[in-house]
Scaffold this motif. Structure first.
Motif, PDB file in Angstrom:
ATOM      1  N   THR A 269      82.684 141.906 -67.079  1.00 60.76           N
ATOM      2  CA  THR A 269      81.346 141.974 -67.658  1.00 60.76           C
ATOM      3  C   THR A 269      81.035 140.667 -68.363  1.00 60.76           C
ATOM      4  O   THR A 269      81.928 139.861 -68.620  1.00 60.76           O
ATOM      5  CB  THR A 269      81.215 143.185 -68.612  1.00 60.76           C
ATOM      6  N   ILE A 315      79.527 149.939 -65.065  1.00 68.97           N
ATOM      7  CA  ILE A 315      80.341 150.949 -65.744  1.00 68.97           C
ATOM      8  C   ILE A 315      79.691 152.337 -65.679  1.00 68.97           C
ATOM      9  O   ILE A 315      80.378 153.351 -65.576  1.00 68.97           O
ATOM     10  CB  ILE A 315      80.623 150.537 -67.219  1.00 68.97           C
ATOM     11  N   THR A 316      78.369 152.389 -65.731  1.00 70.06           N
ATOM     12  CA  THR A 316      77.703 153.700 -65.705  1.00 70.06           C
ATOM     13  C   THR A 316      78.094 154.481 -64.450  1.00 70.06           C
ATOM     14  O   THR A 316      78.351 155.685 -64.503  1.00 70.06           O
ATOM     15  CB  THR A 316      76.172 153.533 -65.785  1.00 70.06           C
ATOM     16  N   VAL A 391      70.036 155.278 -69.945  1.00 64.84           N
ATOM     17  CA  VAL A 391      71.134 154.398 -70.329  1.00 64.84           C
ATOM     18  C   VAL A 391      70.817 152.954 -69.972  1.00 64.84           C
ATOM     19  O   VAL A 391      70.078 152.701 -69.044  1.00 64.84           O
ATOM     20  CB  VAL A 391      72.443 154.791 -69.604  1.00 64.84           C
ATOM     21  N   GLU A 393      69.573 150.247 -71.882  1.00 63.28           N
ATOM     22  CA  GLU A 393      68.710 149.423 -72.725  1.00 63.28           C
ATOM     23  C   GLU A 393      67.887 150.371 -73.581  1.00 63.28           C
ATOM     24  O   GLU A 393      67.834 151.572 -73.302  1.00 63.28           O
ATOM     25  CB  GLU A 393      67.796 148.555 -71.847  1.00 63.28           C
ATOM     26  N   PRO A 394      67.236 149.827 -74.592  1.00 65.45           N
ATOM     27  CA  PRO A 394      66.401 150.705 -75.417  1.00 65.45           C
ATOM     28  C   PRO A 394      65.258 151.281 -74.587  1.00 65.45           C
ATOM     29  O   PRO A 394      64.766 150.625 -73.678  1.00 65.45           O
ATOM     30  CB  PRO A 394      65.842 149.750 -76.487  1.00 65.45           C
ATOM     31  N   ASP A 416      69.297 159.823 -74.802  1.00 65.51           N
ATOM     32  CA  ASP A 416      69.206 158.360 -74.740  1.00 65.51           C
ATOM     33  C   ASP A 416      70.581 157.875 -75.185  1.00 65.51           C
ATOM     34  O   ASP A 416      70.916 157.923 -76.366  1.00 65.51           O
ATOM     35  CB  ASP A 416      68.084 157.906 -75.682  1.00 65.51           C
ATOM     36  N   THR A 417      71.386 157.435 -74.220  1.00 67.50           N
ATOM     37  CA  THR A 417      72.808 157.203 -74.486  1.00 67.50           C
ATOM     38  C   THR A 417      73.111 155.729 -74.681  1.00 67.50           C
ATOM     39  O   THR A 417      72.977 154.938 -73.753  1.00 67.50           O
ATOM     40  CB  THR A 417      73.656 157.728 -73.312  1.00 67.50           C
ATOM     41  N   TRP A 418      73.533 155.360 -75.875  1.00 65.36           N
ATOM     42  CA  TRP A 418      73.981 153.986 -76.108  1.00 65.36           C
ATOM     43  C   TRP A 418      75.487 153.918 -75.900  1.00 65.36           C
ATOM     44  O   TRP A 418      76.245 154.709 -76.487  1.00 65.36           O
ATOM     45  CB  TRP A 418      73.663 153.509 -77.535  1.00 65.36           C
ATOM     46  N   TRP A 419      75.906 152.970 -75.107  1.00 69.09           N
ATOM     47  CA  TRP A 419      77.332 152.684 -74.917  1.00 69.09           C
ATOM     48  C   TRP A 419      77.459 151.389 -74.147  1.00 69.09           C
ATOM     49  O   TRP A 419      76.448 150.742 -73.876  1.00 69.09           O
ATOM     50  CB  TRP A 419      78.054 153.854 -74.243  1.00 69.09           C
ATOM     51  N   GLN A 420      78.667 150.998 -73.816  1.00 68.43           N
ATOM     52  CA  GLN A 420      78.917 149.703 -73.166  1.00 68.43           C
ATOM     53  C   GLN A 420      80.079 149.801 -72.181  1.00 68.43           C
ATOM     54  O   GLN A 420      80.876 150.739 -72.250  1.00 68.43           O
ATOM     55  CB  GLN A 420      79.361 148.670 -74.201  1.00 68.43           C
ATOM     56  N   THR A 421      80.182 148.771 -71.354  1.00 66.33           N
ATOM     57  CA  THR A 421      81.346 148.651 -70.468  1.00 66.33           C
ATOM     58  C   THR A 421      82.623 148.856 -71.283  1.00 66.33           C
ATOM     59  O   THR A 421      83.546 149.554 -70.871  1.00 66.33           O
ATOM     60  CB  THR A 421      81.363 147.244 -69.838  1.00 66.33           C
ATOM     61  N   PRO A 509      80.202 145.592 -81.415  1.00 69.67           N
ATOM     62  CA  PRO A 509      79.700 145.554 -80.036  1.00 69.67           C
ATOM     63  C   PRO A 509      78.668 144.467 -79.757  1.00 69.67           C
ATOM     64  O   PRO A 509      78.193 144.364 -78.648  1.00 69.67           O
ATOM     65  CB  PRO A 509      79.066 146.928 -79.858  1.00 69.67           C
ATOM     66  N   ASP A 511      75.585 144.265 -80.945  1.00 70.99           N
ATOM     67  CA  ASP A 511      74.213 144.762 -80.895  1.00 70.99           C
ATOM     68  C   ASP A 511      73.651 144.843 -82.309  1.00 70.99           C
ATOM     69  O   ASP A 511      74.388 145.135 -83.254  1.00 70.99           O
ATOM     70  CB  ASP A 511      74.166 146.180 -80.296  1.00 70.99           C
ATOM     71  N   VAL A 523      68.841 151.228 -81.463  1.00 71.41           N
ATOM     72  CA  VAL A 523      69.536 150.004 -81.077  1.00 71.41           C
ATOM     73  C   VAL A 523      68.490 148.956 -80.729  1.00 71.41           C
ATOM     74  O   VAL A 523      67.575 149.210 -79.948  1.00 71.41           O
ATOM     75  CB  VAL A 523      70.485 150.268 -79.891  1.00 71.41           C
ATOM     76  N   ARG A 537      73.521 143.561 -67.440  1.00 68.76           N
ATOM     77  CA  ARG A 537      73.959 142.684 -68.509  1.00 68.76           C
ATOM     78  C   ARG A 537      74.306 141.317 -67.943  1.00 68.76           C
ATOM     79  O   ARG A 537      75.153 141.195 -67.073  1.00 68.76           O
ATOM     80  CB  ARG A 537      75.187 143.360 -69.109  1.00 68.76           C
TER      81      ARG A 537
HETATM   82  C1  6R9 Z   1      76.376 151.395 -70.319  1.00 67.10           C
HETATM   83  C2  6R9 Z   1      75.932 149.979 -70.273  1.00 67.10           C
HETATM   84  C3  6R9 Z   1      75.841 147.346 -72.727  1.00 67.10           C
HETATM   85  C4  6R9 Z   1      74.646 146.894 -73.540  1.00 67.10           C
HETATM   86  C5  6R9 Z   1      74.726 147.336 -74.974  1.00 67.10           C
HETATM   87  C6  6R9 Z   1      73.260 147.383 -75.367  1.00 67.10           C
HETATM   88  C7  6R9 Z   1      72.579 147.870 -74.103  1.00 67.10           C
HETATM   89  C8  6R9 Z   1      73.044 150.244 -73.352  1.00 67.10           C
HETATM   90  C9  6R9 Z   1      71.562 151.370 -74.475  1.00 67.10           C
HETATM   91  C10 6R9 Z   1      71.452 150.003 -74.824  1.00 67.10           C
HETATM   92  C11 6R9 Z   1      69.758 150.510 -76.313  1.00 67.10           C
HETATM   93  C12 6R9 Z   1      70.668 152.312 -75.106  1.00 67.10           C
HETATM   94  N1  6R9 Z   1      72.383 149.331 -74.099  1.00 67.10           N
HETATM   95  N2  6R9 Z   1      72.554 151.472 -73.564  1.00 67.10           N
HETATM   96  N3  6R9 Z   1      70.554 149.585 -75.744  1.00 67.10           N
HETATM   97  N4  6R9 Z   1      69.795 151.819 -76.027  1.00 67.10           N
HETATM   98  N5  6R9 Z   1      70.675 153.624 -74.812  1.00 67.10           N
HETATM   99  O1  6R9 Z   1      74.760 149.702 -70.166  1.00 67.10           O
HETATM  100  O2  6R9 Z   1      76.926 149.041 -70.369  1.00 67.10           O
HETATM  101  O3  6R9 Z   1      76.282 147.030 -68.967  1.00 67.10           O
HETATM  102  O4  6R9 Z   1      78.098 146.926 -70.719  1.00 67.10           O
HETATM  103  O5  6R9 Z   1      75.677 147.044 -71.352  1.00 67.10           O
HETATM  104  O6  6R9 Z   1      73.453 147.489 -73.032  1.00 67.10           O
HETATM  105  O7  6R9 Z   1      72.801 146.107 -75.681  1.00 67.10           O
HETATM  106  O8  6R9 Z   1      75.484 146.426 -75.740  1.00 67.10           O
HETATM  107  P1  6R9 Z   1      76.780 147.456 -70.299  1.00 67.10           P
END
Ligand code: 6R9
Length: 657
Positions: A269, A315-316, A391, A393-394, A416-421, A509, A511, A523, A537
């Motif tokens: 990533t 990752i999603t 998932v 982005e905002p 509305d799921t915030w998470w990351q790789t 993270p 953010d 976020v 990303r």
């Molecule tokens: C799963 C995924 C991660 C970055 C993360 C943030 C943004 C992801 C979000 C969100 C606001 C949400 N992000 N979900 N921002 N609301 N529900 O996307 O992983 O490709 O690693 O990106 O995406 O900035 O730090 P990844």
């Protein structure tokens, strides 16, 4: 539009909190609000709840070992196999004939793999890989589009204990080579091509170009997706997938018992520097976490048909097309193509025909659907839907409400799921059977997830104030390290707010976020040099290094600017070298360099040539200013600049363009 709809829309516009419908709560996997407290009081043992979703060949000793933090270990000394957990046990439990994957090809073909079918083909491909020489711990690269052979190859690797590294098919040949070299990956599974908007795309030529830059011997398996639509020949080290599967018909491979902490996969990533990071996920913690969040957040049940429209190259797709849903024995839908082919109702057609219960997509897609209009979803019966998710982005409240109203019919909760790789699975979101929803805010940290918003000094900010998002306790799905780079792992994620002398570790993270009185987190976006284009990303430094490699370009700055559908878009500001002509030709060279080094997802919205970049007195490029110009925002003070006069010139050019 009927009058009733009109008033619903008006009501939605005003409303900022939504309760989950009673009918949803009644059937939800998790509906007891006490779960938050339960996790807090019983931490870290609460995470046994996640481990219970899996079959363990050998029980683990401890839930968490913190002795070597931030290299945390979860479910220590437990043994299990991910492919056994996603397949064999369901077949043994009588789900042999339940659909595991329902695949929708772009041209309209469909293929259904039952759990029994999938287990057979995974076995045959695992036998194939084994006979080609793949051994436990060998990294196998999968450079494949959305064809069923991609999840099959992932599970075959998992069966052998060979970590996979999936490279998004839209990435360039260069990106493939960089990743294979970094991981010393000697095996590649790829595809001859795939379809986009009805056209056959050549993927094998790009693969071969990448392989030419791999600095070690490789063995390649090629899936034939295009049949006669693409003539290509295989070299001696390249094999045809179908032939190998035929040769191994009926064979099976005993799933290798992996240690909990053994690597399940690597996923590259983008980060702050030009070099992509190899995020390492493990077998026990990752699988337990993706299964637990699929259960508690996506509310998946074995009898559900579920569709996540992401690409498995991200990752999603790993966590929520494949591992989580299959660990729970759910039917997962997989779509090869684009949302507007052959018509702009393609997604709604897929939902209607498959009677999809739970649908998970990205805000960028929702914004495109909004633009196209509600007549497309209106043509379809979407009443099978129970829950919606977003998932990547905002999501802005307007898009949230459009989704809620037009896709969910005002009856489906939205997560509305915030998470990351790096986090492996969901971290901040509402539990759909427990929490009220607030459009625009992802929600509170999940049970057991200690998310806090802090200021520069690491102190918690007041409600309403913006700050930095942190996670103050470890969780099972977390990355374990950056592949072969423990030092960078600590530097990237565990320095800003940690206190190593007191053995206090805080995950950062990168953010920005704010929190309200109810603990709901909004976020705000990345605070590093990563931008988010259509939920993808991208590292601005990676793009910059491609541009400055172009003959005739002296210096460049790449930033994200606001974009109505994509969220952010790529803007390139470049200084031509003395004697080099800024114009269409140089622009084309810059664009080509980006396409070659990353791929079409990084294609710039605009390339702006300028004799100078705005710089601070200490010589740093003022990226914020360039972002504001690209976004058409009001420009703040330029008095701290060494060269304020360049700003108006640049802004004038962008406004013309
Ligand atoms: C799963 C995924 C991660 C970055 C993360 C943030 C943004 C992801 C979000 C969100 C606001 C949400 N992000 N979900 N921002 N609301 N529900 O996307 O992983 O490709 O690693 O990106 O995406 O900035 O730090 P990844």
């Amino acid at each position: 539009m009927s009058q009733e709809d009109g008033s619903l829309e008006a009501r939605l516009e005003e409303q900022d909190t939504f309760e989950p419908p009673e009918s949803f709560v009644e059937q939800a996997n998790v509906s007891d609000p006490g779960i938050y407290e339960e996790f807090d009081e019983n931490w870290p043992e609460c995470w046994e709840r996640a481990a219970e979703f899996l079959d363990w060949d050998e029980d683990y000793d401890d839930v968490l070992d913190e002795s070597d933090a931030p290299s945390y270990q979860w479910f220590t000394n437990g043994k299990l196999n991910a492919s056994q957990n996603c397949l064999d046990r369901h077949v043994e439990d009588g789900a042999k004939n339940r659909a595991a994957i329902k695949w929708e090809g772009e041209l309209g073909e469909t293929r259904t793999y039952t759990y029994g079918d999938l287990l057979n083909e995974v076995n045959e491909f695992a036998a194939t890989l084994r006979d080609l020489g793949v051994e436990e711990d060998d990294v196998v690269t999968l450079y494949m589009p959305m064809v069923p052979e991609l999840p099959i190859a992932m599970l075959a690797c998992a069966r052998l204990g060979a970590p996979h590294s999936v490279v998004f098919a839209g990435f360039s040949a260069d990106a493939l080579a960089t990743r294979m070299n970094d991981a010393d990956s000697e095996y590649l599974v790829t595809c001859d091509g795939y379809y986009r908007r009805g056209d056959a795309l050549d993927h094998i030529s790009k693969t071969n170009e990448g392989l030419a830059d791999v600095d070690h011997e490789t063995t390649t398996v090629v899936v034939d997706r295009l049949g006669d639509d693409l003539e290509h020949s295989l070299s001696e080290t390249q094999h045809d997938y179908d032939e190998l599967i035929d040769e191994h018909a009926g064979e099976s491979v005993e799933p290798v018992a992996r240690d909990s902490e053994d690597m399940l996969f690597l996923m590259y990533t983008s980060g702050t520097t030009g070099k992509p990071k190899g995020v390492k996920h493990t077998t026990g913690g990752y699988l337990a976490y993706s299964a637990w969040t699929s259960h508690s957040v996506l509310d998946l049940k074995p009898e559900d048909t579920y569709w996540c429209s992401a690409d498995i190259g991200w990752i999603t797709g790993h966590s929520y097309i494949l591992y989580g849903p299959l660990a729970l024995g759910t039917t997962t839908v997989m779509y090869e193509g684009t949302p507007d082919y052959p018509e702009k109702d393609r997604f709604w057609d897929i939902i209607e025909r498959n009677r999809v219960d739970v649908f998970y997509t990205a805000p960028t897609a929702i914004r495109a659907f909004m633009k196209w209009g509600e007549q497309y979803p209106e043509q379809h019966d979407l009443s099978s839907l129970r829950l919606l998710g977003t998932v990547g982005e905002p999501i802005n409240p307007r898009a949230w409400k459009w989704y809620y109203d037009n896709i969910g019919g005002g009856e489906c909760p939205i997560v509305d799921t915030w998470w990351q790789t790096e986090t492996g699975g969901h971290m901040i979101t509402t539990l759909p059977g427990v929490c009220d929803m607030k459009p625009g805010a992802a929600g509170p940290g999940l049970p057991g997830i200690d998310a806090q918003i802090v200021d520069e000094a690491g102190e918690q900010v007041d409600a309403g104030q913006a700050g930095y998002l942190t996670v103050q306790k470890p969780w099972p799905g977390m990355l374990r390290t950056l592949y072969r780079n423990d030092e960078r792992f600590v530097n990237e994620y565990w320095t800003e707010y940690s206190d190593p002398d007191n053995d206090e570790w805080v995950y950062f993270p990168e953010d920005g976020a704010k929190i309200d009185e109810d603990g709901y987190i909004t976020v705000l976006g990345r605070v590093d040099d990563v931008i988010n284009v259509s939920g993808h990303r991208l590292g601005t430094m990676e793009i910059e290094s491609a541009v400055v490699g172009v003959e005739g370009i002296a210096e460049a700055a790449v930033v994200g600017g606001d974009h109505e559908v994509k969220g952010e878009a790529v803007y390139v500001y470049a200084i031509p070298e003395d004697g080099s002509e800024p114009g269409a030709e140089l622009e084309e060279k810059a664009v080509d360099a980006i396409l070659d080094s990353i791929g079409p997802i990084a294609k710039p919205e605009e390339v702006i040539f300028t004799p100078e970049l705005p710089k601070t007195r200490s010589g740093k490029i003022m990226r914020r200013l360039l972002e504001d110009i690209a976004s058409g925002n009001e420009l703040g003070t330029t008095s701290t600049l060494r060269n304020p006069e360049v700003v108006d010139d640049i802004a004038a050019q962008v406004n013309e363009g």
